[in-house]
Write an enzyme that holds these catalytic residues in place. Structure first.
Site, PDB file in Angstrom:
ATOM      1  N   ASP B 178      -7.846   9.051  14.385  1.00  0.00           N
ATOM      2  CA  ASP B 178      -6.429   9.362  14.189  1.00  0.00           C
ATOM      3  C   ASP B 178      -5.580   8.263  14.830  1.00  0.00           C
ATOM      4  O   ASP B 178      -5.882   7.796  15.932  1.00  0.00           O
ATOM      5  CB  ASP B 178      -6.121  10.725  14.821  1.00  0.00           C
ATOM      6  CG  ASP B 178      -4.781  11.253  14.377  1.00  0.00           C
ATOM      7  OD1 ASP B 178      -4.691  11.757  13.247  1.00  0.00           O
ATOM      8  OD2 ASP B 178      -3.809  11.132  15.163  1.00  0.00           O
ATOM      9  N   ILE B 179      -4.529   7.848  14.110  1.00  0.00           N
ATOM     10  CA  ILE B 179      -3.638   6.831  14.677  1.00  0.00           C
ATOM     11  C   ILE B 179      -2.738   7.519  15.710  1.00  0.00           C
ATOM     12  O   ILE B 179      -2.113   8.546  15.420  1.00  0.00           O
ATOM     13  CB  ILE B 179      -2.777   6.174  13.584  1.00  0.00           C
ATOM     14  CG1 ILE B 179      -3.695   5.546  12.521  1.00  0.00           C
ATOM     15  CG2 ILE B 179      -1.841   5.129  14.183  1.00  0.00           C
ATOM     16  CD1 ILE B 179      -2.940   4.909  11.361  1.00  0.00           C
ATOM     17  N   ASN B 186       6.422   6.264  12.405  1.00  0.00           N
ATOM     18  CA  ASN B 186       7.110   6.436  11.127  1.00  0.00           C
ATOM     19  C   ASN B 186       8.600   6.660  11.324  1.00  0.00           C
ATOM     20  O   ASN B 186       9.432   6.085  10.622  1.00  0.00           O
ATOM     21  CB  ASN B 186       6.518   7.663  10.411  1.00  0.00           C
ATOM     22  CG  ASN B 186       5.707   7.255   9.198  1.00  0.00           C
ATOM     23  OD1 ASN B 186       5.838   6.136   8.718  1.00  0.00           O
ATOM     24  ND2 ASN B 186       4.880   8.158   8.722  1.00  0.00           N
ATOM     25  N   ASP B 195       3.395   2.763   6.004  1.00  0.00           N
ATOM     26  CA  ASP B 195       2.379   2.455   5.003  1.00  0.00           C
ATOM     27  C   ASP B 195       1.643   1.157   5.348  1.00  0.00           C
ATOM     28  O   ASP B 195       0.420   1.066   5.218  1.00  0.00           O
ATOM     29  CB  ASP B 195       3.015   2.329   3.612  1.00  0.00           C
ATOM     30  CG  ASP B 195       3.377   3.699   3.032  1.00  0.00           C
ATOM     31  OD1 ASP B 195       2.978   4.717   3.666  1.00  0.00           O
ATOM     32  OD2 ASP B 195       4.028   3.757   1.983  1.00  0.00           O
ATOM     33  N   GLU B 222      -2.638  10.317   8.558  1.00  0.00           N
ATOM     34  CA  GLU B 222      -3.012   9.140   9.330  1.00  0.00           C
ATOM     35  C   GLU B 222      -4.419   9.284   9.911  1.00  0.00           C
ATOM     36  O   GLU B 222      -4.757   8.691  10.907  1.00  0.00           O
ATOM     37  CB  GLU B 222      -1.979   8.896  10.448  1.00  0.00           C
ATOM     38  CG  GLU B 222      -1.987   9.897  11.592  1.00  0.00           C
ATOM     39  CD  GLU B 222      -1.154  11.171  11.337  1.00  0.00           C
ATOM     40  OE1 GLU B 222      -0.925  11.517  10.149  1.00  0.00           O
ATOM     41  OE2 GLU B 222      -0.764  11.823  12.316  1.00  0.00           O
TER      42      GLU B 222
END
Lengths: 204, 312, 123
Positions: B178-179, B186, B195, B222
């Protein structure tokens, strides 16, 4: 009914192993990837027992290639795979991913050629070792289900020489059967050829 | 069979004698090979079509003449062999017709009959369908943004590898990635930047995989997943730690927009009754642990013994 | 010098008998042992290291190539000939790299003569 003794069974197994071995070589050249083929067991069964012998869970829908041979004995030779396995074979060979509905003429012809190569190789080893000659017909491909294997009615056979074939292509392992459908007289003639061969080789 | 009849057939018919000399050459062949019957008659097939030498067709002819075996050469498994052309213009660019060839020994006589069917039209249609179906398949299984596998691809991969591990009694590991703080990223920099970030992370991850069958997919949002066949917990942690440092090196250096990832490692020997979902939840559990322990780190959960640990 | 010992490995009894018969004619002084699979072959080598081996490639269980490789690791001096109908390049190459001979099935006087030429060639 006639039964194969241990030596006959072993000798036939070995003959067909040489046949499928040659076929594997020819197929590997065509598809440019290694194919292994082997025939582990030989059984002689009455034709009405074939269905129950083949009726494993995966054998619901079949894909088969059949060819007739005539010579010292006549036989209908059939290579039969569960439909799913046949798909694995053609999709590896043609490099496609298809469902049974998408199978067209094109794949059926390819399957025919695969069967033709395997069946011809087996028959030519029989012919070489028994010093006899056969006339081979063209291969036919068909789909069928367990309720009608599709070939029983075409042919006046009573016995089936049944061989389990396993085929390995690009890691995928596929199991099918090789069937030789024989009438009573043809079965006797096969026994004669086999006995002559064993005697000639000094094994009897 | 009368020769006049043969000349009306929409297939090529060649009759060879035992010496492989041409005894019959129908009009179809005159038209598509561009060779007159008078030239072909009594010539060796291999002189008329030199491409036959050492080919599978030659072996099939030999088998028909010496062993009396019939053969079939399908267009799927054989490249167009004979120099036969649908149209004169095709000859200039050597665009041969697709061929289905049957070779049959003659009954009661020495020799064999070769029949050639033009299957160009159907083969071309097959090729088109095949290309379309490959593209469709590609699209079905690929994440359009990042170019790696999508969720559907992951579901198939994990289930297939799970069954394989069950059958072979081997270990299977899964990384859930996971980011960190992606929502904040965002919100601050906008969706287009988000993106770009997803694409860069996907690329860094894909570059860090081994060639040995590791498979990566975008699991959703993500989140990414990597299936590691036949890899135990220690091996999976090594891969996970390498991916984490790789992303850190590539994307955390931008002081204004640093990007890091947290990784959960799940590992198990699939047993009877267990499903791929157990492994996914195990890896998820480890991922939560990694987040809880401060992010930009790897945590590990072994489903075989219940051991849960965060790597230092 | 002791008489050569030939180990015949093949899952088919017919093939073993054919090789045994031909060797008995061509090299009557040789001693022969048989094995029906790779494991039996390794056990036979443990009992007495053969001079030569005739090895079938396609056997259930351990493949002939694996059995040959295991024999070669411990006893590099043993001359091994692989017999198979399956003359694929990859198999041939694998055998050649291991310094192993290759003859094609079926077993005939010719294939056994070829094997003899390999076994008796100076290493």
């Amino acid at each position: 009914m006639r039964e194969l003794d241990e030596l006959q069974q072993d000798a036939l197994g070995e003959i067909f192993n040489i046949g499928v071995g040659r076929a594997a070589g020819a197929l590997s050249q065509i598809v440019h990837s290694e194919i292994e083929l082997s025939v582990p067991q030989v059984e002689l069964v009455p034709i009405n027992q074939v269905r129950s012998t083949l009726s494993g869970g995966e054998f619901l829908h079949f894909s088969s290639v059949s060819q007739s041979f005539s010579g010292p004995f006549d036989a209908e030779a059939v290579l039969i795979f569960p439909e799913a396995n046949a798909l694995v074979i053609v999709s590896h060979m043609l490099g496609t991913h298809l469902s049974p509905e998408e199978l067209s003429e094109y794949e059926q012809e390819a399957m025919c050629e695969v069967g033709n190569i395997i069946l011809n190789a087996c028959i030519s080893v029989l012919a070489d070792l028994f010093h006899v000659e056969f006339n081979g017909g063209l291969p036919k491909h068909r789909f069928s289900d367990r309720d009608g294997l599709g070939f029983e009615s075409d042919y006046d056979a009573e016995f089936v020489l049944l061989l389990k074939v396993s085929m390995k292509i690009n890691q995928a392992n596929v199991v099918g059967h090789l069937l030789f459908l024989l009438g009573v007289q043809s079965l006797e003639a096969l026994f004669d050829c086999l006995e002559k061969y064993l005697i000639e080789q000094g094994l009897r | 069979m009368s020769e006049a009849l043969l000349d009306h057939l929409e297939v090529g018919v060649v009759l060879l004698d035992a010496q492989q000399r041409i005894q019959l050459w129908n009009t179809w062949l005159v038209r598509h090979a561009g060779i007159e019957e008078s030239t072909a008659r009594n010539a060796l097939l291999s002189d008329v079509f030199p491409e036959v030498r050492d080919s599978r067709l030659q072996r099939a002819i030999d088998a028909a003449l010496t062993q009396r075996m019939a053969s079939l050469l399908s267009p799927g498994l054989n490249a167009p062999l004979l120099r036969l052309y649908q149209r004169p213009v095709d000859r200039r660019v050597d665009l041969r017709m697709r061929q289905l060839i049957h070779i049959v020994p003659l009954k009661g006589a020495e020799g064999c009959l070769i029949q050639i069917t033009d299957v160009t039209a159907s083969a071309r249609r097959e090729d088109q369908l095949r290309t379309q179906s490959t593209e469709l398949r590609d699209r079905t299984y690929r994440d359009t943004l990042t170019g790696i596998g999508n969720r559907r691809k992951f579901d198939e991969t994990i289930n297939m590898e799970f069954r394989r591990a069950l059958r072979g009694n081997t270990v299977l590991s899964l990384l859930m990635i996971d980011i960190d703080h992606f929502k904040a990223y965002n919100d601050s920099f906008g969706h287009p930047a988000g993106d770009v970030c997803l694409k860069m992370v996907a690329k860094a991850l894909a570059d860090g995989l081994r060639d040995s069958g590791d498979q990566i997919a975008r699991y959703g949002g993500e989140e990414f997943a990597v299936v590691l066949p036949a890899t135990d917990g220690a091996g999976a942690c090594l891969v996970a730690e390498r991916l984490r440092t790789q992303v850190e090196a590539a994307l955390a250096t931008d002081r204004h927009r640093p990007v890091t990832i947290s990784v959960g490692v799940g590992t198990m020997h699939p047993g009877a009754g267990s499903t791929a979902d157990s492994l996914i939840s195990g890896a998820d559990m480890a991922l939560y642990q990694a987040k809880a322990d401060g992010r930009n780190r790897v945590a590990y959960f072994n489903l075989d013994d219940g051991n849960l640990a965060t790597l230092a | 010098m002791t008489t050569p010992l030939l180990l015949i490995v093949d899952d088919s009894r017919t093939s073993r008998m054919l090789i045994r018969g031909l060797i008995a004619q061509l090299r009557p002084d040789w001693r022969l042992v048989e094995a029906g699979n790779g494991d039996e072959a390794l056990a036979a080598v443990e009992a007495e290291v053969p001079t030569h081996v005739s090895m079938d490639v396609n056997m259930p269980g351990m493949s002939g190539l694996e059995a040959a490789a295991r024999i070669r690791i411990k006893h590099p001096e043993v001359r091994i000939v692989m017999c198979t109908a399956n003359i694929q390049e990859s198999t041939r190459n694998a055998a050649a790299q291991a310094g192993i001979g290759f003859v094609s099935k079926p077993i005939t006087e010719r294939s056994v003569t070829e094997s003899l030429a390999f076994w008796e060639a100076a290493p």
